[in-house]
Design an enzyme around this catalytic site. Sequence first.
Site, PDB file in Angstrom:
ATOM      1  N   ALA A 156      10.745  39.991  32.986  1.00 53.52           N
ATOM      2  CA  ALA A 156      11.966  40.659  33.217  1.00 53.52           C
ATOM      3  C   ALA A 156      12.101  42.044  32.373  1.00 53.52           C
ATOM      4  O   ALA A 156      12.547  42.860  33.182  1.00 53.52           O
ATOM      5  CB  ALA A 156      13.060  39.711  32.622  1.00 53.52           C
ATOM      6  N   LYS A 182       2.513  27.950  28.948  1.00 57.30           N
ATOM      7  CA  LYS A 182       3.277  28.838  29.960  1.00 57.30           C
ATOM      8  C   LYS A 182       3.834  30.384  29.437  1.00 57.30           C
ATOM      9  O   LYS A 182       4.433  30.085  28.113  1.00 57.30           O
ATOM     10  CB  LYS A 182       4.614  28.102  30.376  1.00 57.30           C
ATOM     11  CG  LYS A 182       5.754  28.816  31.132  1.00 57.30           C
ATOM     12  CD  LYS A 182       5.445  28.951  32.675  1.00 57.30           C
ATOM     13  CE  LYS A 182       6.531  29.641  33.196  1.00 57.30           C
ATOM     14  NZ  LYS A 182       7.739  28.790  33.508  1.00 57.30           N
ATOM     15  N   HIS A 237      16.596  33.542  35.164  1.00 55.45           N
ATOM     16  CA  HIS A 237      16.859  32.020  35.463  1.00 55.45           C
ATOM     17  C   HIS A 237      18.262  31.565  35.888  1.00 55.45           C
ATOM     18  O   HIS A 237      18.872  31.969  36.851  1.00 55.45           O
ATOM     19  CB  HIS A 237      16.454  30.968  34.541  1.00 55.45           C
ATOM     20  CG  HIS A 237      15.022  31.106  34.248  1.00 55.45           C
ATOM     21  ND1 HIS A 237      13.964  31.504  34.989  1.00 55.45           N
ATOM     22  CD2 HIS A 237      14.177  31.047  32.785  1.00 55.45           C
ATOM     23  CE1 HIS A 237      12.865  31.303  34.401  1.00 55.45           C
ATOM     24  NE2 HIS A 237      12.830  31.290  33.183  1.00 55.45           N
TER      25      HIS A 237
END
Length: 269
Positions: A106, A54, A146
């Site tokens: 981000a 990931k 998150h």
Amino acid sequence: MALSLAVSPCPNDTFVFHALIHGLVPGAPPIDLTFADVDVTNTAALDGRFDLVKVSYAALPWLLDDYQLLPCGGALGRGCGPLVLTNGRTDLTGATVAVPGDRTTAYLLFRLWAADQPPARIEVVPFHQIMPGVAEGRFDAGLVIHEARFTYQRYGLTALVDLGEWWERDTGLPIPLGAILARRGTVDPAAATGWIRESLRLGWSDPAAGQDFILANAQEMEPAVVKQHIELYVNEFTLELGEDGLAAADALLGRAAAAGLTPAVPSFV
């Protein structure tokens, strides 16, 4: 042989991969699991040490020679973008901004948004230090992701901008946050796609089965926040990127390359 898998301990990843990690997916190989935050895997994947990994979509330009993007398992969505938080400050002129990683989606979104108003200084710090650091005045602003969407008010902070809202308003597309990659020449991408999708389906069909595993790795997140986290980041794009998901990846990396922030990559569409 075991397949090496690196994902974050965040609830969306542990939810998606619980069944695969625990040998519950028929026909899938055993898994050699590594937990690492995405800012770590973005760099660790450069040497090809993981079979499945990931990473941030923003890191793909440096990884696609060795890895292939899978059409499932990642984190895309709407209403789930990063936030720029301050302790009352209303602009970033002369500011020091804390960010969780220099190859995260981000931070790439932040750089695109702040192109006309760049801060004075960027500091890469561990994610858990960002909100306390802004609240205590060590940083003028912080870029968070998150679960911070649900908890930043506890630190007395305000959102200067929701980069997800900005991105969606500007493009009409979902936000491409985290991608699942398969190492070329080592993993059959079609087989891996099937294993991940079956793992996700098993999670959706029996959410309680993975609850202990998810909570044990949720970094002291409250159960209610864990539930919000999963509901927000595990969605239809996790099962299938589809045209909108691939278009979102193209838009993000195309804009980044045009701005000279990342190398160019071939279109996904």
